[in-house]
Design a protein around this motif. Structure first.
Motif, PDB file in Angstrom:
ATOM      1  N   PHE A   1     -32.198 -24.583  20.879  1.00 46.79           N
ATOM      2  CA  PHE A   1     -33.127 -22.718  22.223  1.00 46.79           C
ATOM      3  C   PHE A   1     -33.078 -22.163  21.560  1.00 46.79           C
ATOM      4  CE2 PHE A   1     -32.418 -25.497  25.586  1.00 46.79           C
ATOM      5  CZ  PHE A   1     -33.407 -26.737  25.807  1.00 46.79           C
ATOM      6  N   LEU A   2     -33.755 -20.528  21.350  1.00 46.51           N
ATOM      7  CA  LEU A   2     -33.912 -19.485  20.431  1.00 46.51           C
ATOM      8  C   LEU A   2     -32.536 -18.200  21.635  1.00 46.51           C
ATOM      9  CD1 LEU A   2     -37.005 -18.616  19.969  1.00 46.51           C
ATOM     10  CD2 LEU A   2     -36.044 -19.558  18.549  1.00 46.51           C
ATOM     11  N   SER A   3     -32.222 -18.832  22.679  1.00 51.19           N
ATOM     12  CA  SER A   3     -31.179 -17.963  23.079  1.00 51.19           C
ATOM     13  C   SER A   3     -29.243 -18.893  22.842  1.00 51.19           C
ATOM     14  CB  SER A   3     -31.223 -18.203  24.850  1.00 51.19           C
ATOM     15  OG  SER A   3     -30.948 -19.843  25.399  1.00 51.19           O
ATOM     16  N   CYS A   4     -29.638 -19.412  21.702  1.00 48.63           N
ATOM     17  CA  CYS A   4     -28.025 -19.983  22.047  1.00 48.63           C
ATOM     18  C   CYS A   4     -27.831 -20.159  20.536  1.00 48.63           C
ATOM     19  CB  CYS A   4     -27.964 -21.502  21.911  1.00 48.63           C
ATOM     20  SG  CYS A   4     -28.944 -22.462  23.930  1.00 48.63           S
ATOM     21  N   THR A   5     -26.706 -19.401  19.815  1.00 47.63           N
ATOM     22  CA  THR A   5     -25.848 -19.199  18.741  1.00 47.63           C
ATOM     23  C   THR A   5     -25.542 -20.691  17.733  1.00 47.63           C
ATOM     24  OG1 THR A   5     -23.490 -18.785  18.600  1.00 47.63           O
ATOM     25  CG2 THR A   5     -25.085 -17.052  19.028  1.00 47.63           C
ATOM     26  N   ALA A   6     -25.548 -21.939  18.881  1.00 51.48           N
ATOM     27  CA  ALA A   6     -25.798 -22.975  17.978  1.00 51.48           C
ATOM     28  C   ALA A   6     -25.418 -24.289  18.744  1.00 51.48           C
ATOM     29  CB  ALA A   6     -23.889 -22.919  17.480  1.00 51.48           C
ATOM     30  N   ARG A   7     -26.411 -24.687  18.996  1.00 51.63           N
ATOM     31  CA  ARG A   7     -26.504 -26.156  19.853  1.00 51.63           C
ATOM     32  C   ARG A   7     -27.356 -26.988  19.047  1.00 51.63           C
ATOM     33  NH1 ARG A   7     -28.550 -25.131  25.795  1.00 51.63           N
ATOM     34  NH2 ARG A   7     -29.040 -27.511  26.630  1.00 51.63           N
ATOM     35  N   GLY A   8     -26.842 -28.368  19.124  1.00 51.81           N
ATOM     36  CA  GLY A   8     -27.509 -29.687  19.016  1.00 51.81           C
ATOM     37  C   GLY A   8     -26.557 -30.026  17.621  1.00 51.81           C
TER      38      GLY A   8
ATOM     39  N   MET B   1     -24.849 -15.718   6.065  1.00 53.77           N
ATOM     40  CA  MET B   1     -24.605 -14.997   6.952  1.00 53.77           C
ATOM     41  C   MET B   1     -25.601 -14.223   7.802  1.00 53.77           C
ATOM     42  SD  MET B   1     -20.742 -14.799   5.243  1.00 53.77           S
ATOM     43  CE  MET B   1     -20.955 -14.302   7.036  1.00 53.77           C
ATOM     44  N   LEU B   2     -26.430 -13.363   7.083  1.00 49.60           N
ATOM     45  CA  LEU B   2     -27.729 -12.215   7.569  1.00 49.60           C
ATOM     46  C   LEU B   2     -28.514 -12.892   8.580  1.00 49.60           C
ATOM     47  CD1 LEU B   2     -28.253  -9.076   7.509  1.00 49.60           C
ATOM     48  CD2 LEU B   2     -29.662  -9.282   5.574  1.00 49.60           C
ATOM     49  N   HIS B   3     -29.320 -13.884   7.480  1.00 49.14           N
ATOM     50  CA  HIS B   3     -29.434 -14.697   8.365  1.00 49.14           C
ATOM     51  C   HIS B   3     -29.186 -15.646   9.563  1.00 49.14           C
ATOM     52  CE1 HIS B   3     -32.682 -12.276   5.994  1.00 49.14           C
ATOM     53  NE2 HIS B   3     -32.552 -12.536   5.879  1.00 49.14           N
ATOM     54  N   ALA B   4     -28.516 -15.278   9.781  1.00 46.11           N
ATOM     55  CA  ALA B   4     -27.698 -16.490  10.509  1.00 46.11           C
ATOM     56  C   ALA B   4     -28.930 -17.049  11.746  1.00 46.11           C
ATOM     57  CB  ALA B   4     -26.348 -16.248  10.849  1.00 46.11           C
ATOM     58  N   ARG B   5     -28.867 -18.572  12.374  1.00 47.70           N
ATOM     59  CA  ARG B   5     -29.490 -19.146  12.889  1.00 47.70           C
ATOM     60  C   ARG B   5     -28.129 -19.608  13.641  1.00 47.70           C
ATOM     61  NH1 ARG B   5     -30.410 -20.318  16.832  1.00 47.70           N
ATOM     62  NH2 ARG B   5     -32.200 -21.234  17.354  1.00 47.70           N
ATOM     63  N   ILE B   6     -26.928 -19.990  12.830  1.00 48.16           N
ATOM     64  CA  ILE B   6     -26.091 -20.829  14.046  1.00 48.16           C
ATOM     65  C   ILE B   6     -24.870 -19.711  13.219  1.00 48.16           C
ATOM     66  CG2 ILE B   6     -24.945 -22.770  13.929  1.00 48.16           C
ATOM     67  CD1 ILE B   6     -27.020 -24.252  12.899  1.00 48.16           C
ATOM     68  N   ILE B   7     -24.505 -19.861  14.477  1.00 50.46           N
ATOM     69  CA  ILE B   7     -22.790 -19.083  14.054  1.00 50.46           C
ATOM     70  C   ILE B   7     -22.052 -20.613  15.808  1.00 50.46           C
ATOM     71  CG2 ILE B   7     -20.778 -17.742  14.445  1.00 50.46           C
ATOM     72  CD1 ILE B   7     -23.467 -15.326  13.820  1.00 50.46           C
ATOM     73  N   GLY B   8     -21.222 -20.473  14.730  1.00 53.70           N
ATOM     74  CA  GLY B   8     -20.600 -21.333  15.911  1.00 53.70           C
ATOM     75  C   GLY B   8     -18.855 -21.575  15.419  1.00 53.70           C
ATOM     76  N   VAL B   9     -18.057 -21.884  16.960  1.00 58.49           N
ATOM     77  CA  VAL B   9     -16.228 -22.200  16.470  1.00 58.49           C
ATOM     78  C   VAL B   9     -16.207 -23.596  16.134  1.00 58.49           C
ATOM     79  CG1 VAL B   9     -14.022 -21.511  17.188  1.00 58.49           C
ATOM     80  CG2 VAL B   9     -16.022 -20.282  16.145  1.00 58.49           C
TER      81      VAL B   9
ATOM     82  N   SER C   1     -28.442 -20.277   8.100  1.00 57.86           N
ATOM     83  CA  SER C   1     -29.195 -18.919   8.411  1.00 57.86           C
ATOM     84  C   SER C   1     -30.667 -20.140   8.789  1.00 57.86           C
ATOM     85  CB  SER C   1     -30.195 -18.694   6.935  1.00 57.86           C
ATOM     86  OG  SER C   1     -30.495 -19.421   6.363  1.00 57.86           O
ATOM     87  N   ASP C   2     -31.708 -19.452   9.258  1.00 60.13           N
ATOM     88  CA  ASP C   2     -32.370 -19.942   9.709  1.00 60.13           C
ATOM     89  C   ASP C   2     -33.265 -21.786   9.218  1.00 60.13           C
ATOM     90  OD1 ASP C   2     -33.768 -18.635   8.149  1.00 60.13           O
ATOM     91  OD2 ASP C   2     -35.516 -17.475   9.524  1.00 60.13           O
ATOM     92  N   THR C   3     -33.296 -21.315   7.512  1.00 56.44           N
ATOM     93  CA  THR C   3     -34.070 -22.028   6.458  1.00 56.44           C
ATOM     94  C   THR C   3     -32.725 -23.327   6.413  1.00 56.44           C
ATOM     95  OG1 THR C   3     -33.850 -20.436   5.300  1.00 56.44           O
ATOM     96  CG2 THR C   3     -36.051 -20.338   5.877  1.00 56.44           C
ATOM     97  N   GLN C   4     -31.699 -22.087   6.247  1.00 53.95           N
ATOM     98  CA  GLN C   4     -30.579 -23.530   5.689  1.00 53.95           C
ATOM     99  C   GLN C   4     -30.455 -24.265   6.795  1.00 53.95           C
ATOM    100  OE1 GLN C   4     -27.204 -21.196   5.649  1.00 53.95           O
ATOM    101  NE2 GLN C   4     -25.379 -22.788   4.403  1.00 53.95           N
ATOM    102  N   SER C   5     -30.555 -24.579   8.097  1.00 57.35           N
ATOM    103  CA  SER C   5     -30.039 -24.918   9.367  1.00 57.35           C
ATOM    104  C   SER C   5     -30.845 -26.050   9.071  1.00 57.35           C
ATOM    105  CB  SER C   5     -29.399 -24.160  10.228  1.00 57.35           C
ATOM    106  OG  SER C   5     -31.592 -23.703  11.011  1.00 57.35           O
ATOM    107  N   LYS C   6     -31.755 -26.383   8.392  1.00 56.81           N
ATOM    108  CA  LYS C   6     -32.132 -27.724   8.258  1.00 56.81           C
ATOM    109  C   LYS C   6     -32.012 -29.216   7.887  1.00 56.81           C
ATOM    110  CE  LYS C   6     -35.124 -26.774  11.474  1.00 56.81           C
ATOM    111  NZ  LYS C   6     -36.951 -26.400  11.352  1.00 56.81           N
TER     112      LYS C   6
END
Length: 215
Positions: free
Chosen positions: A108-115, A139-147, A162-167
């Motif tokens: 979801f767009l509201s989440c920094t790390a899901r799935g 890092m600048l275009h981070a779509r996912i940031i999680g611990v 990043s958004d493209t990297q995450s795929k």
């Protein structure tokens, strides 16, 4: 030859334009801020891992610190405040790859790390190499940031993509590894620089295109 009146008119017109003040780009401004955000990342990552009770949400502070650190790294590169050799260096960074033969679950767009566990093979990470610009861009275009914590397979640490990297994959940093990336930027020093103009044929003339070297 211009007469005295013509010269005086030019001077008067020049004065009407006002003035523009500026300086040369300096590294210490961005390095000081990068050092501060590096410290904050370690602090908030530690708070998240230890589940420390704070007056703020350490995850929110961590997300901000990652973004600000990335901006500092990008400015150091774009303003030519690090050496050409450093920019071409391949820095070590660990990656967690996307699972094969599973249906991708878009977060979801509201989440920094899901799935995360559905999308990635969280049992292993592999060592990769990327340029400083590539790492800072992700890092600048981070779509996912999680611990990540408590894994039997991987050390506790920070997940960034990043958004493209995450795929394809995630970056995975232990605290010492993310500090190592920042320190690489902080320790690089430009000791010699040259700027000039290049023409369309690559010769040192004209005013349309500049060249710059940093050693």
């Amino acid at each position: 030859m211009a007469d005295d009146n013509d010269i005086e008119n030019r001077i008067n017109e020049s004065r009407k334009l006002g003035q523009v003040s500026s300086s040369e780009w300096q590294s210490y401004t961005w390095k000081n801020e990068l050092a501060e955000q590096s410290r904050r990342i370690i602090t908030h990552l530690g708070e998240a891992l230890a589940e420390v009770e704070t007056d703020y949400n350490p995850y929110h502070m961590l997300e901000r610190a990652v973004g600000l650190a990335a901006i500092c790294m990008r400015r150091l590169i774009e303003c030519r405040l690090v050496t050409d050799r450093f920019c071409a260096t391949q820095l070590e960074v660990h990656e967690i790859v996307r699972k094969k033969d599973v249906e991708w679950r878009e977060p979801f767009l509201s989440c920094t790390a899901r799935g995360i566990f559905n999308n990635y093979d969280m049992r292993v990470r592999q060592l990769g190499r990327n340029t400083p610009k590539t790492i800072s861009d992700k890092m600048l275009h981070a779509r996912i940031i999680g611990v990540l914590s408590g894994s039997a397979y991987l050390p506790d640490g920070l997940l960034v993509a990043s958004d493209t990297q995450s795929k394809k994959q995630l970056f995975h940093f232990t605290p010492s590894e993310i500090i190592g990336i920042f320190d690489a930027f902080l320790e690089d020093e430009v000791r010699e620089f040259h700027d000039g103009y290049l023409d369309a044929d690559g010769n040192f003339s004209g005013t349309g295109k500049v060249f710059a070297t940093r050693k």
